[in-house]
Design a protein around this motif. Structure first.
Motif, PDB file in Angstrom:
ATOM      1  N   ALA A  32       0.838  -1.208   0.000  1.00  0.00           N
ATOM      2  CA  ALA A  32       0.000   0.000   0.000  1.00  0.00           C
ATOM      3  C   ALA A  32       0.870   1.253   0.000  1.00  0.00           C
ATOM      4  O   ALA A  32       0.595   2.216  -0.724  1.00  0.00           O
ATOM      5  N   ASP A  33       1.937   1.239   0.794  1.00  0.00           N
ATOM      6  CA  ASP A  33       2.832   2.392   0.869  1.00  0.00           C
ATOM      7  C   ASP A  33       3.568   2.597  -0.459  1.00  0.00           C
ATOM      8  O   ASP A  33       3.723   3.732  -0.921  1.00  0.00           O
ATOM      9  N   ILE A  34       3.986   1.522  -1.082  1.00  0.00           N
ATOM     10  CA  ILE A  34       4.656   1.612  -2.389  1.00  0.00           C
ATOM     11  C   ILE A  34       3.684   2.138  -3.439  1.00  0.00           C
ATOM     12  O   ILE A  34       4.047   2.978  -4.276  1.00  0.00           O
ATOM     13  N   ALA A  35       2.431   1.667  -3.415  1.00  0.00           N
ATOM     14  CA  ALA A  35       1.419   2.158  -4.354  1.00  0.00           C
ATOM     15  C   ALA A  35       1.181   3.656  -4.157  1.00  0.00           C
ATOM     16  O   ALA A  35       1.013   4.405  -5.131  1.00  0.00           O
ATOM     17  N   PHE A  36       1.175   4.105  -2.910  1.00  0.00           N
ATOM     18  CA  PHE A  36       1.025   5.522  -2.568  1.00  0.00           C
ATOM     19  C   PHE A  36       2.168   6.323  -3.200  1.00  0.00           C
ATOM     20  O   PHE A  36       1.938   7.346  -3.867  1.00  0.00           O
ATOM     21  N   SER A  37       3.398   5.865  -3.029  1.00  0.00           N
ATOM     22  CA  SER A  37       4.556   6.543  -3.607  1.00  0.00           C
ATOM     23  C   SER A  37       4.486   6.553  -5.135  1.00  0.00           C
ATOM     24  O   SER A  37       4.729   7.595  -5.764  1.00  0.00           O
ATOM     25  N   ASN A  38       4.157   5.423  -5.726  1.00  0.00           N
ATOM     26  CA  ASN A  38       4.057   5.341  -7.188  1.00  0.00           C
ATOM     27  C   ASN A  38       3.000   6.309  -7.722  1.00  0.00           C
ATOM     28  O   ASN A  38       3.192   6.937  -8.766  1.00  0.00           O
ATOM     29  N   TYR A  39       1.883   6.430  -6.997  1.00  0.00           N
ATOM     30  CA  TYR A  39       0.823   7.349  -7.378  1.00  0.00           C
ATOM     31  C   TYR A  39       1.335   8.792  -7.316  1.00  0.00           C
ATOM     32  O   TYR A  39       1.026   9.609  -8.181  1.00  0.00           O
ATOM     33  N   SER A  40       2.127   9.096  -6.290  1.00  0.00           N
ATOM     34  CA  SER A  40       2.712  10.427  -6.153  1.00  0.00           C
ATOM     35  C   SER A  40       3.606  10.759  -7.339  1.00  0.00           C
ATOM     36  O   SER A  40       3.541  11.864  -7.887  1.00  0.00           O
ATOM     37  N   VAL A  41       4.425   9.814  -7.750  1.00  0.00           N
ATOM     38  CA  VAL A  41       5.332  10.030  -8.876  1.00  0.00           C
ATOM     39  C   VAL A  41       4.539  10.232 -10.167  1.00  0.00           C
ATOM     40  O   VAL A  41       4.837  11.127 -10.965  1.00  0.00           O
ATOM     41  N   LYS A  42       3.508   9.432 -10.359  1.00  0.00           N
ATOM     42  CA  LYS A  42       2.748   9.459 -11.612  1.00  0.00           C
ATOM     43  C   LYS A  42       1.744  10.610 -11.694  1.00  0.00           C
ATOM     44  O   LYS A  42       1.577  11.230 -12.743  1.00  0.00           O
ATOM     45  N   GLY A  84       6.530  20.053 -11.654  1.00  0.00           N
ATOM     46  CA  GLY A  84       7.967  20.288 -11.650  1.00  0.00           C
ATOM     47  C   GLY A  84       8.697  19.726 -10.445  1.00  0.00           C
ATOM     48  O   GLY A  84       9.902  19.914 -10.313  1.00  0.00           O
ATOM     49  N   VAL A  85       7.963  19.069  -9.544  1.00  0.00           N
ATOM     50  CA  VAL A  85       8.597  18.427  -8.392  1.00  0.00           C
ATOM     51  C   VAL A  85       8.093  16.992  -8.291  1.00  0.00           C
ATOM     52  O   VAL A  85       6.992  16.676  -8.723  1.00  0.00           O
ATOM     53  N   VAL A  86       8.927  16.142  -7.721  1.00  0.00           N
ATOM     54  CA  VAL A  86       8.552  14.739  -7.551  1.00  0.00           C
ATOM     55  C   VAL A  86       8.914  14.305  -6.142  1.00  0.00           C
ATOM     56  O   VAL A  86      10.055  14.482  -5.697  1.00  0.00           O
ATOM     57  N   LEU A  87       7.944  13.745  -5.455  1.00  0.00           N
ATOM     58  CA  LEU A  87       8.175  13.158  -4.141  1.00  0.00           C
ATOM     59  C   LEU A  87       7.942  11.652  -4.255  1.00  0.00           C
ATOM     60  O   LEU A  87       6.886  11.212  -4.691  1.00  0.00           O
ATOM     61  N   SER A  88       8.949  10.906  -3.860  1.00  0.00           N
ATOM     62  CA  SER A  88       8.833   9.444  -3.832  1.00  0.00           C
ATOM     63  C   SER A  88       9.410   8.946  -2.520  1.00  0.00           C
ATOM     64  O   SER A  88      10.136   9.673  -1.835  1.00  0.00           O
ATOM     65  N   TRP A  89       9.088   7.725  -2.165  1.00  0.00           N
ATOM     66  CA  TRP A  89       9.613   7.163  -0.929  1.00  0.00           C
ATOM     67  C   TRP A  89       9.669   5.653  -1.029  1.00  0.00           C
ATOM     68  O   TRP A  89       9.034   5.040  -1.873  1.00  0.00           O
ATOM     69  N   ILE A  90      10.474   5.095  -0.153  1.00  0.00           N
ATOM     70  CA  ILE A  90      10.656   3.638  -0.080  1.00  0.00           C
ATOM     71  C   ILE A  90      10.449   3.229   1.374  1.00  0.00           C
ATOM     72  O   ILE A  90      11.208   3.662   2.248  1.00  0.00           O
ATOM     73  N   PRO A  91       9.433   2.412   1.630  1.00  0.00           N
ATOM     74  CA  PRO A  91       9.247   1.958   3.012  1.00  0.00           C
ATOM     75  C   PRO A  91      10.353   0.990   3.414  1.00  0.00           C
ATOM     76  O   PRO A  91      10.769   0.147   2.620  1.00  0.00           O
TER      77      PRO A  91
END
Length: 148
Positions: A32-42, A84-91
């Motif tokens: 779920a956390d990875i999907a959240f990050s991927n959604y943020s990037v996309k 113009g900005v990207v927030l991603s994360w890795i749990p």
């Protein structure tokens, strides 16, 4: 002898009737956390934080009062652009309560702009909604050590 057997049988039946829930696999929360990050990037930071938020969400951000509730979260983004900005994360880790309805993740984030990249740590608290989907109910992060 019959009384002893009946007693032991009754105790056995009573204890075998207790329902035990299997402990939820933390991998589902990591996913779920990875999907959240991927959604943020996309789709962008704002859309991701709104999409994955529970109605009772609380965001703790540096140098400002907590943002409480999904409607206030939406209002906090009005008039602001995240292009113009990207927030991603890795749990790094996920923990789920024995009840299977609450959990948290923590890990490392990366924020990229046209001119700079910064890193930090975060913690997100999650709650399973009535449809079985994980929504975050609290989130905070800070600049700090990263996994880089």
């Amino acid at each position: 002898m019959k009384k002893v057997f009946l007693f032991i049988f009754t105790i056995g039946v009573l204890f075998s009737c207790t329902e035990t829930k299997p402990v939820a696999d933390p991998k589902v929360l990591m996913d779920a956390d990875i999907a959240f990050s991927n959604y943020s990037v996309k789709h962008g930071i704002q859309k991701a934080f709104i999409e994955f938020a529970d109605d009772s969400v609380v965001l703790l951000k540096p140098k400002r009062m907590p943002i409480v509730g999904k409607l206030n979260l939406i209002k906090s983004y009005e008039g602001k652009s995240d292009s113009g900005v990207v927030l991603s994360w890795i749990p790094a880790k996920a923990i789920i309560a024995k009840s299977g309805e609450l959990g948290y993740t923590y890990g490392f984030w990366t924020f990229v702009t046209k001119t700079d990249t910064s890193h930090g740590t975060y913690m997100t608290v999650w709650k399973k909604d009535t449809n079985g989907h994980w929504k975050y109910i609290a989130d905070t992060g800070n600049e700090g050590l990263s996994n880089k």
